[in-house]
Design an enzyme around this catalytic site. Sequence first.
Site, PDB file in Angstrom:
ATOM      1  N   ASP A 120      -3.062   2.848  -6.716  1.00  0.00           N
ATOM      2  CA  ASP A 120      -3.435   1.645  -5.418  1.00  0.00           C
ATOM      3  C   ASP A 120      -4.946   1.369  -5.480  1.00  0.00           C
ATOM      4  O   ASP A 120      -5.654   2.353  -5.036  1.00  0.00           O
ATOM      5  CB  ASP A 120      -2.964   2.524  -4.195  1.00  0.00           C
ATOM      6  CG  ASP A 120      -3.451   1.647  -2.979  1.00  0.00           C
ATOM      7  OD1 ASP A 120      -3.987   0.792  -3.085  1.00  0.00           O
ATOM      8  OD2 ASP A 120      -2.986   1.869  -1.935  1.00  0.00           O
ATOM      9  N   LYS A 164     -10.206  -8.115  -0.498  1.00  0.00           N
ATOM     10  CA  LYS A 164     -11.347  -6.812  -0.302  1.00  0.00           C
ATOM     11  C   LYS A 164     -12.454  -6.978  -1.400  1.00  0.00           C
ATOM     12  O   LYS A 164     -13.114  -6.256  -1.451  1.00  0.00           O
ATOM     13  CB  LYS A 164     -10.430  -5.499  -0.370  1.00  0.00           C
ATOM     14  CG  LYS A 164      -9.540  -5.237   0.731  1.00  0.00           C
ATOM     15  CD  LYS A 164      -8.984  -3.960   0.782  1.00  0.00           C
ATOM     16  CE  LYS A 164      -7.745  -3.713   1.593  1.00  0.00           C
ATOM     17  NZ  LYS A 164      -7.785  -3.571   3.035  1.00  0.00           N
ATOM     18  N   HIS A 218      -2.372   5.332   1.769  1.00  0.00           N
ATOM     19  CA  HIS A 218      -2.088   4.289   2.935  1.00  0.00           C
ATOM     20  C   HIS A 218      -0.741   3.935   2.915  1.00  0.00           C
ATOM     21  O   HIS A 218       0.163   4.127   1.866  1.00  0.00           O
ATOM     22  CB  HIS A 218      -3.078   2.915   2.388  1.00  0.00           C
ATOM     23  CG  HIS A 218      -2.883   1.690   3.335  1.00  0.00           C
ATOM     24  ND1 HIS A 218      -1.906   1.199   3.517  1.00  0.00           N
ATOM     25  CD2 HIS A 218      -3.923   1.284   4.034  1.00  0.00           C
ATOM     26  CE1 HIS A 218      -1.937   0.147   4.158  1.00  0.00           C
ATOM     27  NE2 HIS A 218      -3.392   0.333   4.839  1.00  0.00           N
ATOM     28  N   GLN A 239      -8.828  -0.293  -2.480  1.00  0.00           N
ATOM     29  CA  GLN A 239     -10.271   0.098  -2.178  1.00  0.00           C
ATOM     30  C   GLN A 239     -11.176   0.532  -2.985  1.00  0.00           C
ATOM     31  O   GLN A 239     -12.309   0.217  -3.280  1.00  0.00           O
ATOM     32  CB  GLN A 239     -10.352   1.658  -1.244  1.00  0.00           C
ATOM     33  CG  GLN A 239      -9.496   1.140   0.314  1.00  0.00           C
ATOM     34  CD  GLN A 239     -10.241   0.231   1.364  1.00  0.00           C
ATOM     35  OE1 GLN A 239     -11.400  -0.086   1.048  1.00  0.00           O
ATOM     36  NE2 GLN A 239      -9.572  -0.185   2.066  1.00  0.00           N
ATOM     37  N   CYS A 269      -3.805   2.980   9.090  1.00  0.00           N
ATOM     38  CA  CYS A 269      -2.432   2.861   8.181  1.00  0.00           C
ATOM     39  C   CYS A 269      -2.432   4.041   7.568  1.00  0.00           C
ATOM     40  O   CYS A 269      -1.732   3.896   6.163  1.00  0.00           O
ATOM     41  CB  CYS A 269      -2.301   1.295   7.509  1.00  0.00           C
ATOM     42  SG  CYS A 269      -2.321   0.014   8.180  1.00  0.00           S
TER      43      CYS A 269
HETATM   44  N1  C6P Z   1      -6.386  -1.286   4.090  1.00  0.00           N
HETATM   45  C1  C6P Z   1      -7.803  -0.906   5.707  1.00  0.00           C
HETATM   46  O1  C6P Z   1      -8.161   0.028   5.619  1.00  0.00           O
HETATM   47  P1  C6P Z   1      -3.057  -5.048   1.695  1.00  0.00           P
HETATM   48  O2  C6P Z   1      -3.119  -5.367   3.358  1.00  0.00           O
HETATM   49  O3  C6P Z   1      -1.778  -5.337   1.169  1.00  0.00           O
HETATM   50  O4  C6P Z   1      -4.119  -6.233   1.462  1.00  0.00           O
HETATM   51  O5  C6P Z   1      -3.712  -3.969   1.485  1.00  0.00           O
HETATM   52  C2  C6P Z   1      -3.115  -2.798   1.837  1.00  0.00           C
HETATM   53  C3  C6P Z   1      -3.812  -1.537   1.480  1.00  0.00           C
HETATM   54  C4  C6P Z   1      -3.348  -0.603   0.480  1.00  0.00           C
HETATM   55  N2  C6P Z   1      -4.100   0.546  -0.124  1.00  0.00           N
HETATM   56  C5  C6P Z   1      -5.040   0.779   0.712  1.00  0.00           C
HETATM   57  C6  C6P Z   1      -5.754   2.159  -0.153  1.00  0.00           C
HETATM   58  C7  C6P Z   1      -5.894   0.082   1.615  1.00  0.00           C
HETATM   59  O6  C6P Z   1      -6.987   0.438   2.123  1.00  0.00           O
HETATM   60  C8  C6P Z   1      -4.974  -1.026   2.181  1.00  0.00           C
HETATM   61  C9  C6P Z   1      -5.532  -1.966   3.233  1.00  0.00           C
HETATM   62  C10 C6P Z   1      -6.996  -2.126   5.175  1.00  0.00           C
HETATM   63  O7  C6P Z   1      -8.659  -1.361   6.753  1.00  0.00           O
HETATM   64  C11 C6P Z   1      -6.034  -2.582   6.090  1.00  0.00           C
HETATM   65  S1  C6P Z   1      -5.024  -1.525   6.822  1.00  0.00           S
END
Ligand code: C6P
Length: 420
Positions: free
Chosen positions: A211, A237, A134, A214, A376
Amino acid sequence: MFNMTAPLTAPAYDVTAIRQDFPILSKPLPNGARLVYLDNGATAQKPRQVIAKVVECLENYTSNVHRGIHALGDRVTTEMEAARETVRTFLGAAETEEIVFTSGTTMSINLVAHAWGRKFLQAGDEIVLNEMEHHANFVPWQQVALERGAILKFIPLTADGRLDLTALDDVLSDRTKLVAVTGLSNVLGTVNPIQEITAKAHARGALVLVDGAQSVPHMATDVRALDIDFLAFSGHKIYGPTGIGILYGKRRVLESMNPFLCGGNMIRRVRKESSEFADLPSRFEAGTLPITEAIGLGAAIDYVQSLGLDAIAAHEDALMRQAYSQLAQIPGLRIVGPGPDARGAIVSFTVEGVHPHDMAELLDRKGVAVRAGHHCTMPLHDWLKVPATTRASFAAYNTPAEVDALCEAIRYARKVFRLS
Ligand code: C6P
């Protein structure tokens, strides 16, 4: 001795009862359709238990976190520190000082890129990434590498969208300082073998940042068993509020880092010329924290544990397998990423003749909420050679009937585009 009165098997997973915990799931949509919420990878819905805890906090002990000044301050501090302890046990971390409250995964990773990367990376040092990351685990490293003269290296992907670990030994070198990798791809659904990666990275003296945006909500993550140096995830999440996230870091690594943000709460002593910084975790918690949200995150983790993360994972795995096999039967539909054995509860796809944004809009007409776009992950979509995909992502409250509804809505979309 056996306890003959104890149940011999765990209670069955009761998705009907679980759905009743989520008020939004029974509310009709503006067009009258029933909500089929399959956008859990973007954010998860909130159960009553979390909503109630947030309301309890706002109604009864709104205050800033200052212990020993007044009763409300004491209460809210106790509650927030209890949430930190809940996170610690959830992740299997050794100490609560290793649990830093941030605003989310993005902030957690940026914290490490600035506070660790800018301090320790030298020209010629290497950061290992891969194309499924991401942007939150990509751009901070790209930018700090540009600033410090460090080099980005990439673990190649296999044709089906897994990390090609046969190449890892060649990608790693004595100049590798960090491997940054997602636990679970937000598009491909790929579950990455973190333990193998940490073992190989550590053998070359590199740190590993996972990270967990997910992965943490959907699979057990024991930071000590996996030997992770940094782990980032977001509260929203995992059925918690937005605006709260976690950075886990091993104590000795966090202690070696300078603060990222400066201000109140993160200092021990300030003089006109210089400052001494606070101990962990306050050193990385400048300013007023998202206190209510942190307490809500504690309630969300308690909720997940009351259902059992393994039971949730098994339920979501069954939904993903059902979706994988039913979607594969739809003409023109191509699922991206590996087969069901290597993936979590995410299925992204393209349908020949229908743009992903049109697909999402047509599914929405039927009440099916999915996400469409590049999610993203532009480098990943370059690798996939498509500009966008449509993604269904599952959570504890989804049902087999909702997978059927997704497939039915896709067939409807194909009809609208006169594809069948
Ligand atoms: N993905 C989606 O896939 P934040 O926005 O900081 O809570 O998370 C960012 C982020 C970082 N790593 C991974 C693997 C992610 O999937 C995400 C957030 C969301 O729909 C929004 S792009």
